[in-house]
Scaffold this motif. Structure first.
Motif: not given
Ligand code: GLN
Length: 526
Positions: A58-71
């Motif tokens: 399994v590969i988890l991609s990049g993304g525009p969010y911040s993991v610590y953000a609520e949503d």
């Protein structure tokens, strides 16, 4: 909407790419397939229990969010119960850190661009052959400590946690993006992960795919049902039609609707190449008058497109109703040449508030005719389709054909579409493409065509004043059709084409060459 019986992912070892919304996510899948490992991308919200197949890694991609953000989106923790290797890329690594101790926060500065990879653990199978290689960064958050159970395996000047690995399990995280070509050895890394760490079989070849797919189509359609599908003379519909023919023979019915705005001699050519050459069970329907009647007086490009789309559905349904299935069975399926990029587009993760897009283009047909959809190319990228086409015995020329829009020449005749105008545009286009082929440039150009501009201009021919219309030539180079540049023809080439068109096509007094890139222009003129 997939009608798959046996998933391709059950037949081939598959790396599951969970998409957290990075603009590069689809490239991960692309790269893995380049070294013959099958990979499939699904939204990061995918529940593992609902997967229906077991990934090899399994590969988890990049993304525009911040993991610590609520949503912020988070991975289904069942991923770690599969017992297969996991690789987190950028957001994916931050997600691994978040799950194992929450040590992720905004960095003092963003890091965007090249960095040098300093491998700290030379024995790590992930970085074999990669020390000091250039890697591409694109992040604002960073790890502020090691997640529990992990060790550092690589650093960069700005990222003390450029690469991390679990002490015991095959779980890895990297801060950079191996899927972009700016990471010079990114593909090596992905191969190290997929082949050496996950032990995925490198058997994803079109030769193997043909066998799997034919079996799958037979299973799905069963021994008696019949299938119909439209062909256009383009690559995708031809490959899909040939594959169906290989699988179920004449129980597949191809229909070419001649809408009066196809290229010069196209209907006859398709009849010859697909019907006689490729032995596809083909019906050609001449509906030119019907289309051209409906287009009378219409100048708005959007209206033209709608009229052509709706008339197509109408004609196709009428013709389909005439087909008498041999076994007395109903026609049950509609073939559609959907490719993987369309599938990705409809499933890619756009964030918690976005709804998932569905395809509307065949919706009308499916509902009216109560048909089930069959999409044999839905796992494939365009270059894979081309390769498949060649293996199926389709000519190189057809397989490498430039794309052609559904509304055809109707949107290359600007303004009102009449039979006469179509004739002018199509003749000019024919000469232009013929010269491009003669000059050996066809495969260097991504798309080329001639447009007829309903503007009169003064000319002189044989001492006579002429007052005729204008042809605009367009040729573009692009890799993805999202951005494009115009093709730099030699002057002599343009001179020759212009002279041939004005001389051989009645109604044209002037030829121009379009030197606008996309953006700001689009590829087509309407
Ligand atoms: N949004 C995260 C960051 O800024 C992850 C970025 C990424 O995955 N490219 O660090």
């Amino acid at each position: 909407m997939s009608s798959t019986v046996e998933q391709v992912s059950n037949v081939f070892d598959t790396i599951l790419v969970l998409d957290f919304g990075s603009q590069y996510s689809h490239l991960i899948t692309r790269r893995l397939r380049e070294f013959n490992v099958y990979a499939e991308m699904l939204p990061c919200t995918q529940k593992i229990s609902e997967l229906g197949w077991k990934p090899t890694g399994v590969i988890l991609s990049g993304g525009p969010y911040s993991v610590y953000a609520e949503d912020a989106p988070h991975v289904d923790l069942d991923v770690f119960k599969l017992g297969v290797p996991v690789l987190g890329i950028c957001y994916g690594m931050q997600e691994l850190a978040w799950i194992n101790g929450k040590q992720v926060a905004r960095g003092e500065k963003r890091e965007y661009g090249p960095a040098t990879l300093n491998v700290q653990d030379a024995s790590s199978p992930l970085f074999q052959g990669m020390d000091h290689s250039r890697v591409w960064m694109s992040h604002g958050d960073k790890l502020h400590g090691l997640p529990s159970g992990f060790k550092v395996i690589a650093t960069s000047d700005n990222s003390p946690f450029c690469g991390i690995a679990h002490e015991e399990k095959p779980i890895y995280g990297i801060q950079f993006h191996p899927e972009v070509t700016h990471s010079t050895q990114g593909k090596t890394l992905l191969k190290n992960f997929a082949v050496n760490i996950c032990r995925a079989n490198q058997n994803w070849t079109m030769e193997n795919f043909i066998d799997t797919e034919i079996k799958r189509i037979r299973e799905l359609v069963g021994p008696t049902a019949e299938v119909i599908g439209a062909v256009s003379g383009g690559v995708d519909s031809t490959v899909a039609a040939k594959l169906m023919t290989e699988a179920i023979g004449d129980r597949f019915h191809a229909i070419l609707v001649d809408n009066g705005v196809l290229r010069l001699n196209e209907a006859a050519n398709v009849k010859k190449t697909l019907g006689e050459g490729l032995q596809i069970n083909l019906t050609v329907v001449d509906a030119a008058d019907e289309f051209l009647d409906k287009l009378k007086g219409v100048t708005d490009p959007e209206k033209k497109r709608k009229i052509i789309g709706n008339t197509f559905i109408h004609v196709f349904e009428r013709e389909a109703a005439k087909i008498q299935p041999k076994g007395g069975d109903e026609i049950e399926f509609l073939l559609q040449g959907t490719l993987y990029p369309d599938v990705i587009e409809s499933i890619s993760f756009k964030g918690p508030s976005q709804t998932i897009k569905t395809h509307h283009n065949v919706g009308g047909l499916l509902e009216d005719m109560k048909l089930k959809l069959i999409e044999p190319l839905r796992e494939l990228f365009k270059d894979e389709v081309r390769h498949l086409g060649e293996l199926l015995g389709i000519s190189h020329e057809l397989v490498w054909r430039h794309p052609f829009p559904g509304p055809g020449i109707a949107i290359r005749v600007l303004g009102e579409v009449t039979r006469e105008q179509v004739e002018i545009a199509r003749k000019a286009d024919f000469i232009y493409i013929e010269e491009i082929r003669n000059a050996g440039l066809y495969n260097k150009i991504s798309q080329a065509f001639a447009c007829l501009l309903p503007v009169k201009s003064v000319g002189v021919m044989g001492d006579q004043r002429t007052y005729e219309q204008v042809i605009a030539l367009r040729a573009i180079e692009t890799t993805d059709f999202m951005t494009a540049d115009w093709f730099p023809f030699e002057h002599d080439f343009l001179k020759k084409v212009a002279s041939r068109i004005v001389n051989e096509v009645d109604g044209v007094a002037r030829v121009t060459y379009d030197i606008t890139s996309k953006p700001p222009a689009t590829v087509e003129w309407e």
